[in-house]
Motif scaffolding. Structure first.
Motif, short mmCIF file in Angstrom:
data_model
loop_
_atom_site.label_atom_id
_atom_site.label_comp_id
_atom_site.label_asym_id
_atom_site.label_seq_id
_atom_site.Cartn_x
_atom_site.Cartn_y
_atom_site.Cartn_z
N SER A 105 0.89 -1.30 -0.07
CA SER A 105 0.11 0.02 0.01
C SER A 105 0.95 1.28 0.28
O SER A 105 0.52 2.25 -0.18
CB SER A 105 -0.89 0.09 1.07
N GLN A 106 1.93 1.22 0.35
CA GLN A 106 3.12 2.22 0.46
C GLN A 106 3.37 2.69 -1.24
O GLN A 106 4.03 3.71 -1.15
CB GLN A 106 4.17 2.02 1.20
N GLY A 107 3.09 1.97 -2.05
CA GLY A 107 3.34 2.41 -3.58
C GLY A 107 4.84 2.53 -3.89
O GLY A 107 5.68 3.21 -4.17
N VAL B 14 -9.06 -5.66 1.25
CA VAL B 14 -9.87 -5.55 0.07
C VAL B 14 -10.10 -4.23 -0.79
O VAL B 14 -10.23 -4.10 -1.95
CB VAL B 14 -11.20 -6.30 0.60
N PRO B 15 -10.30 -3.04 0.40
CA PRO B 15 -10.60 -1.82 -0.52
C PRO B 15 -9.22 -1.61 -1.27
O PRO B 15 -9.35 -0.86 -2.38
CB PRO B 15 -10.77 -1.02 0.51
N PHE B 16 -7.98 -1.94 -0.81
CA PHE B 16 -7.03 -1.42 -1.53
C PHE B 16 -6.86 -2.16 -2.95
O PHE B 16 -6.63 -1.74 -3.80
CB PHE B 16 -5.72 -1.80 -0.85
N LEU B 17 -7.23 -3.57 -2.72
CA LEU B 17 -7.03 -4.37 -4.06
C LEU B 17 -8.08 -3.75 -5.22
O LEU B 17 -7.88 -3.90 -6.23
CB LEU B 17 -7.32 -5.67 -3.69
N THR B 18 -9.24 -3.48 -4.55
CA THR B 18 -10.34 -3.02 -5.61
C THR B 18 -10.05 -1.90 -6.02
O THR B 18 -10.18 -1.40 -7.30
CB THR B 18 -11.75 -3.27 -4.86
N GLY B 19 -9.31 -1.16 -5.27
CA GLY B 19 -9.06 0.23 -5.77
C GLY B 19 -7.99 0.22 -7.00
O GLY B 19 -7.95 0.82 -7.90
N GLN B 20 -6.95 -0.62 -6.55
CA GLN B 20 -5.96 -0.70 -7.80
C GLN B 20 -6.21 -1.34 -8.91
O GLN B 20 -6.06 -0.90 -9.99
CB GLN B 20 -4.87 -1.73 -7.08
N VAL C 224 0.82 -5.00 -12.40
CA VAL C 224 0.33 -4.91 -10.64
C VAL C 224 -1.19 -5.06 -10.72
O VAL C 224 -1.67 -5.64 -9.79
CB VAL C 224 0.80 -3.50 -10.16
N GLN C 225 -1.82 -4.32 -11.63
CA GLN C 225 -3.36 -4.87 -11.64
C GLN C 225 -3.64 -6.05 -11.67
O GLN C 225 -4.56 -6.55 -11.31
CB GLN C 225 -4.03 -3.70 -12.65
#
Length: 963
Positions: free
Chosen positions: A483-485, A519-525, A537-538
């Motif tokens: 999540s830190q990019g 889960v929100p992080f994955l769906t956002g990506q 990455v997507q």
């Protein structure tokens, strides 16, 4: 020579003589001259011109030169010139090329001349026959010419040689030539001959090529040898690479053991010449050819075991831990060790026990991992270490458990004196170097590959992020870094680790979903529209989310399968999700990584995918796509099917365990049986020995008994002789003592005789006859015979009854068949059309009555048959018991007869002894009377009474003998 000078002189005399004309004149001379010297000189002149005027000589002279090879074989000199000329025409040696000709033109020219030469296959066969000549000036140019032909048009020339009788065998003789130049060029010839031709490779191998090449390598000094060793190693690679038959032949011939001395290089820093590095590099590649992952698993496994047994793996590990080894040799050694231990449990266990020569000693795995996570090390070396670690963990659940255990709290060294493999992997996973992140993530993923137990164990790992903050799990820390990019390479490595971790592990999926931010992080990506670099990455995020759905056990109510699918449909869209998931397999580096297990990349930027991860993507991409489109009802059905399968698997596992336990019990019982058999054999041996000892004692006893009887006879004869010579009165007392002893012996014998008589009477009374005790044995025998006759008569009566009953049963069965036929005839009868219904009904009733009566009668007959069968069985049993009784009585009778005979024999022996004693007593009395000594009357009366008793006993014995 004069002819050549004339031609050359004529060429310089005037401009009309061009090079083509000179060559034409030389060709005419070769074709038309009758003198061998003239032809030889002309061919030599063509040879000198062939390098500079290659095209002209090739066009005009090739046919004549071939004719010379056919007709002038007796002269080795002209044959040598002709072969050299043909070699200059066909060869593409760039140093000999004319300046104005380009390399491409030269290659085309050589191919064209080669095609002309081999158009007639007889030319190649002629060349092969010339190689049988031992003359150096013929053999060496012939080898060079054939090598040049193979380089120009290899497949065509190979096919011609393959169909030529003994073609390959003739070429193999070159390796045995004592002249090194021919032998070395023969190796080059075989290199070109065996290139990409499996059939020729097999023939060469079975012509003892391995033995000869290994001998040459040993003679040249192994890795310290020159370029000849290099050529031999290249030829060995041609013979073994992708040729399973030759690999098996190499292993079965115990040639792997002969490779061990190649790698005895020592630790010295000096002595690493460029040729030695090249030789050792080829030797390592040859080992890798035998254990390549592309070979059949069985062949690779057998070669791996042979390398461990002969000490080759140990020697490679010595080079691995040695100092002063060049970097490229060290890298290739690591790759070689990797493939020698890959998938072989014995080799993997040995590699885990190897320690580096440091103080304190450290495991070789730890030392290698230190190089992998060190960004100052060469890139190819780090790739080799990663490959070695992957091969160490491949199908090695024991090794996987050891690596994961170094991360668990109970096994971490609190003193910090030693660094473990797990700590190095965690350090590399969270370092600032993206390549170290990727390598550590892939290495840790291999520690979890196809091992659900270690996936669950890794969930226990806790990391201390900073002082004062509570520790976080390794799983949580990986998602935090995502999540830190960070860099793409780091994120790709972590996503591959998470996908491997969560696949086939519902508990890990539950832990991952338990963190509400994942889960929100994955769906956002996945939902964002990013550039091409972020598409990979997507795709990996979509794969991770799909794994969280497919392997979800619905233990978290907020993240059940159905809710996650609704979230995807709402936030991303199913079609868009599947499209993003397909970005992985469409990536240009995906197919490259899926080709072979070794991570071989030109630069760090290309280090994106791992080979084992590509297998996981191929396995899960389709099932995740189906899972996304499935309805809740289908999911429920699938869950039920899964539960059923799990129950079935548990039942199967239970029975497997039972079978395993029974096998163990069976093995224990077999061992007990074998132990008891051994004990039984020992006891039988002891019994046999004891029986033999008893027999020896009996023999000794009988011998002593015979000797004692002889001594008694000797005493009697001695006393008779003394009397005849005249016995003095003082010896009379001794004679009386002897008489007393004889009387006592007589009484003892009489008592024994009485005992035997009583024993005989008891035997007579114990006989199973209803008569009195005085009945004789003949009467008993007659009565036994009568009983046997009665039993036999009864047996015959029973047999006759049985036969009569069998005939009666047969008769009843015949009557039954007739009744059944009558019944069928009644059933088939049909009424006449003109009769009334009353008549029909009456007939029907009559038929039914008869039918029921017949059925009743049939039933009774069946019962009678059954009863008769039972009676027949009882009679058989009675007959068997009667037979057994007869046998028992017969055995008892035989025993009694044997006992009576023994008793009679003993009684007769006693009577004989008594008669002897009486005779002796009588003779002694007579002697006393003759000496004038009076004999008492009591003695006479006793002796008379004794005689009467003896006479009565003899009469009784005679009567018993008559009986």
């Amino acid at each position: 020579m004069n002819f050549l000078r004339g031609v050359m002189g004529g060429q310089s005399a005037g401009p009309q003589h061009t090079e083509a004309e000179t060559i034409q004149k030389l060709c005419d001379r070769v074709a038309s001259s009758t003198l061998l010297d003239d032809r030889r000189n002309a061919v030599r002149a063509l040879k000198s011109l062939s390098k500079k005027y290659r095209l002209e000589v090739g066009i005009q002279a090739m046919e004549h030169l071939i004719h010379v090879l056919q007709t002038d074989r007796s002269d080795s000199e002209i044959i040598g010139y002709a072969l050299d000329t043909l070699y200059n025409i066909i060869s593409n040696d760039e140093e000999e090329e004319v300046e104005e000709n380009s390399t491409r033109q030269s290659e085309d020219l050589g191919s064209q001349f080669t095609e002309i030469f081999i158009k007639q296959q007889e030319n190649v066969t002629l060349l092969l026959s010339l190689l049988e000549e031992f003359d150096f000036h013929v053999r060496w140019p012939g080898v060079k010419l054939l090598t040049s032909l193979l380089k120009q048009l290899g497949p065509q020339v190979q096919q011609i040689i393959l169909v030529s009788p003994m073609g390959v065998s003739r070429l193999m003789d070159l390796l045995a030539d004592s002249r090194e130049v021919i032998r070395n060029d023969g190796v080059l010839l075989l290199q070109a001959l065996t290139r990409s031709n499996g059939a020729i490779q097999k023939i060469v191998a079975f012509e003892n090529a391995f033995e000869r090449l290994l001998d040459i390598i040993t003679e040249e000094g192994n890795s310290d040898g020159g370029i000849v060793v290099e050529d031999c190693l290249i030829l060995l690679q041609n013979l073994l690479k992708n040729n399973n038959s030759n690999q098996n032949f190499f292993k079965e011939g115990s040639y792997i053991q002969r490779m061990k001395p190649w790698f005895e290089v020592g630790d010295e820093n000096s002595g690493w010449s460029a040729q030695k590095v090249t030789n050792l590099h080829l030797m390592l590649q040859l080992v890798r050819v035998l254990v390549s992952p592309n070979n059949p698993p069985g062949a690779t496994s057998s070669c791996q075991k042979a390398m461990f047994q002969c000490g080759l793996l140990q020697q490679l590990c010595t080079i691995l831990m040695a100092t002063g080894v060049p970097a490229d040799i060290l890298t290739e050694t690591i790759n070689t060790v990797s493939e020698v231990i890959r998938g072989c449990q014995v080799n993997q266990d040995y590699f885990a026990s190897v320690n580096a020569p440091s103080n304190p000693p450290r495991p070789a795995i730890v030392v290698l991992l230190m190089s992998m996570v060190n960004e100052r090390q060469p890139f190819v070396l780090r790739c080799a270490v990663l490959y070695c670690f992957q091969c160490f963990l491949y199908k090695n659940q024991k090794g996987q458990g050891e690596i994961v255990s170094t991360l668990l709290p109970s096994t971490i060294d609190a003193t910090g004196n030693s660094v473990s493999a797990g700590q190095l992997l965690c350090g590399g996973l969270f370092s600032t170097d993206s390549l170290s992140n990727w390598c550590a993530a892939v290495a840790l993923a291999h520690a979890l590959q196809e091992n659900a137990t270690q996936k669950e164990q890794l969930l226990r790992v806790q990391l201390a992020t900073s002082i004062g903050n509570p520790p976080v799990s390794l799983l949580q820390q990986c998602t935090n870094i995502l999540s830190q990019g960070s860099k793409i390479q780091t994120r790709v490595g972590l996503l591959m680790l998470l996908c491997t971790w969560l696949s086939n592990c519902p508990i890990a999926v539950t832990h991952f979903l338990h963190n509400s931010a994942n889960v929100p992080f994955l769906t956002g990506q996945i939902a964002e529209n990013l550039g091409e670099e972020e598409q990979l990455v997507q795709g990996l995020c979509a794969l991770l989310l799909g794994i969280s759905i497919y392997f979800n056990d619905n233990s978290l109510e907020s993240y059940m399968k159905e809710k996650l699918k609704q979230l995807i449909e709402k936030r991303i869209g199913k079609e868009n999700f599947i499209e993003k998931l397909g970005f992985i397999s469409k990536h240009e580096l995906y197919s490259r990584a899926s080709q072979k297990p070794q991570p071989n990349f030109p630069s760090p930027e290309y280090m994106i995918f791992d080979h084992e991860f590509t297998k996981l993507v191929k396995e899960l991409e389709g099932v995740i796509t189906k899972a996304i489109y499935k309805s809740s009802e289908e999911d429920k059905k699938e869950e039920e099917v899964k539960k059923t399968l799990e129950q079935h698997d548990s039942i199967v596992t239970h029975y497997k365990n039972m079978i395993r336990e029974q096998d163990l019990q069976l093995e224990e019982l077999k061992q007990q049986i074998s132990t008891l058999k051994c004990q039984n054999e020992q006891l039988q041996t002891a019994v046999t020995q004891q029986v033999s000892q008893i027999q020896q004692h009996k023999d000794q006893y009988n011998l002593l008994k015979v000797q004692l009887g002889k001594d008694n006879q000797h005493q009697v004869s001695y006393s008779d002789g003394a009397q005849m010579n005249g016995i003095q009165p003082e010896e009379v007392g001794r004679l009386r003592e002897e008489i007393e002893e004889l009387k006592s012996n007589q009484e003892l014998l009489q008592s024994q005789l009485a005992e035997k008589d009583s024993f005989i009477e008891n035997l007579k009374s114990s006989q199973p006859s209803p008569g009195t005790n005085e009945q004789s044995s003949a009467t008993a025998s007659a009565r036994d015979s009568e009983q046997i006759a009665e039993l036999k008569q009864e047996l015959a009566t029973l047999k006759s009854q049985l036969n009569s009953q069998s005939s009666e049963i047969t008769k009843l069965q015949t009557e039954k068949q007739e009744l059944l036929q009558k019944t069928e005839a009644f059933a088939k009868s049909v009424p006449v059309p003109g009769e009334s219904e009353t008549v029909i009904a009456t007939k029907t009733t009559d038929v039914e009555g008869r039918l029921s009566a017949l059925l009743q009668e049939t039933k009774e007959l069946k019962n009678e048959i059954k009863a008769l069968s039972e009676e027949r069985t009882a009679i058989k049993e009675q007959l068997d018991s009667s037979n057994s009784t007869i046998a028992i009585l017969q055995n008892e009778k035989n025993k009694l007869e044997v006992d009576i005979a023994d008793s009679k024999k003993e009684q007769d022996d006693l009577l004989v002894l008594l008669a002897d004693q009486d005779q002796k007593i009588f003779s002694l009395k007579n002697k006393l009377k003759e000496l004038g000594h009076p004999v008492e009357e009591e003695d006479e009366l006793e002796s008379g009474d004794q005689d009467d008793e003896d006479d009565e006993d003899e009469d009784d014995g005679k009567e018993q003998g008559h009986i």
